[in-house]
Motif scaffolding. Structure first.
Motif, mmCIF file in Angstrom:
data_model
loop_
_atom_site.group_PDB
_atom_site.id
_atom_site.type_symbol
_atom_site.label_atom_id
_atom_site.label_comp_id
_atom_site.label_asym_id
_atom_site.label_seq_id
_atom_site.Cartn_x
_atom_site.Cartn_y
_atom_site.Cartn_z
ATOM 1 N N MET A 86 0.841 -1.192 0.000
ATOM 2 C CA MET A 86 0.000 0.000 0.000
ATOM 3 C C MET A 86 0.881 1.248 0.000
ATOM 4 S SD MET A 86 -3.199 -1.306 0.446
ATOM 5 C CE MET A 86 -4.283 -0.212 1.380
ATOM 6 N N HIS A 143 0.543 5.713 0.813
ATOM 7 C CA HIS A 143 -0.280 6.776 1.383
ATOM 8 C C HIS A 143 -0.376 7.908 0.362
ATOM 9 C CE1 HIS A 143 -2.260 8.854 4.703
ATOM 10 N NE2 HIS A 143 -1.660 9.952 4.252
ATOM 11 N N ASP A 197 -4.610 5.539 2.621
ATOM 12 C CA ASP A 197 -3.812 4.451 2.075
ATOM 13 C C ASP A 197 -4.577 3.747 0.953
ATOM 14 O OD1 ASP A 197 -1.852 4.992 3.914
ATOM 15 O OD2 ASP A 197 -2.547 3.480 5.350
ATOM 16 N N GLU A 257 -8.904 1.355 -2.246
ATOM 17 C CA GLU A 257 -8.464 1.472 -0.857
ATOM 18 C C GLU A 257 -8.226 0.106 -0.218
ATOM 19 O OE1 GLU A 257 -10.635 4.678 1.387
ATOM 20 O OE2 GLU A 257 -11.960 4.537 -0.357
#
Length: 307
Positions: free
Chosen positions: A174, A176, A189, A224
């Motif tokens: 992931m 940000h 994220d 997400e």
């Protein structure tokens, strides 16, 4: 006297483009008085050829190659005030723009369609100081896809992208992100951010079914959540053309987009190839090109076909 330029990438289409060059030239001579043919030898040649054609006031530029060749051609045409019409014969692995414009994926049929093709307006995008025609992707999956070699593309086709993307998917990587759109900002994220101008991404023609070639919008999907639990649901919604309704997916329509992410040297995949590093500013240039499309565009299913 009408004049067109045919740009040929001899390394596209599993190196079969030269087989179609003569057919394309003959087809174009039924429409234009003169056809100039130039073959690319290195990256950037298509941009140079298209830019020179625009400066010389040619009526049309037709590119024969994959999405990378088309992207280069668009980058040659876009900066000029007077731009030739843009046409192409798809010879790539995915051919997203051809899918979105209803252009046949079989080269022979695409060449035949050029004889009577009509012109329609098409948006393009601008990311920092370069242009794109179809899609931007940011995230570790996009980074992995950037590692797909020319040899892998030639041998495995679109499966090569899936293989590399699956590796990143399994690592649950992931980033940000910070997004600034026309009407909303978002921070959080995500596994992947995809910003497209057209309905087709990675050969999936119902990625953004509401997207039109000239709607003036960037269609942004923020994934997400992306794991083995929610992936099947996302795939079902994607097949139905309802990806934006899937859990863990944020959908944004915008004309401009600012994009940042936490991390070093995070690049944007632009039309299937590595692009600039974040942060970036993105904007839509409405109806910036006139594109040649078949009189009767091809219709395909959610994952396309070889028509």
């Amino acid at each position: 006297m009408t004049k067109a330029l045919l740009i040929v990438n001899p390394s596209s289409g599993k190196e079969k483009s030269t087989d179609y060059q003569q057919k394309a030239e003959q087809a174009l001579l039924e429409r234009f008085d003169e056809v100039i043919v130039k073959q690319t030898e290195k990256g950037g040649d298509a941009t140079t050829f298209a830019s020179e054609a625009a400066k010389e006031g040619l009526d049309a530029v037709i590119a024969m190659g994959g999405d990378g060749t088309l992207n280069e051609t668009v980058n040659g045409l876009a900066p000029h005030e007077k731009r030739p019409a843009f046409g192409f014969v798809p010879l790539g692995t995915v051919n997203d723009l051809a899918r979105s414009a209803g252009i046949p994926l079989k080269p022979e049929k695409a060449i035949e369609a050029l004889k009577t093709a009509k012109m329609i307006p098409m948006d393009i995008g601008k990311i920092d100081d370069q242009y794109f025609m179809n899609v931007l992707a940011i995230g570790m999956i996009a980074q992995a896809v950037d590692q797909v070699s020319v040899e892998q593309k030639t041998k495995f086709g679109s499966v090569a992208y899936f293989m590399e993307g699956l590796k990143a998917f399994n690592r649950h990587e992931m980033l940000h992100f910070e997004l600034a759109a026309d009407t909303e900002d978002w921070e959080g994220d995500a596994a992947l951010v995809v910003a497209g101008l057209t309905n087709s991404v990675g050969g999936m023609e119902k990625w953004a079914p509401e997207a039109k070639l000239d709607d003036g919008l960037l269609h942004v999907f923020v994934l997400e959540k992306l794991d083995l639990l929610n992936a099947p649901g996302m795939i079902r919604q994607l097949v139905r053309g309802n990806l934006k309704e899937s859990g863990g997916v944020r959908y944004i329509q915008t004309r401009e987009l600012g994009l940042e992410a936490t991390g070093n040297e995070i690049t944007v995949n632009v039309d299937g190839d590595p692009g600039p590093e974040l942060p970036v500013k993105i904007e839509v240039l409405p109806s910036h090109l006139q594109i040649l499309v078949p009189e009767k565009p091809v219709k395909r299913g959610p994952f396309g076909s070889l028509l």
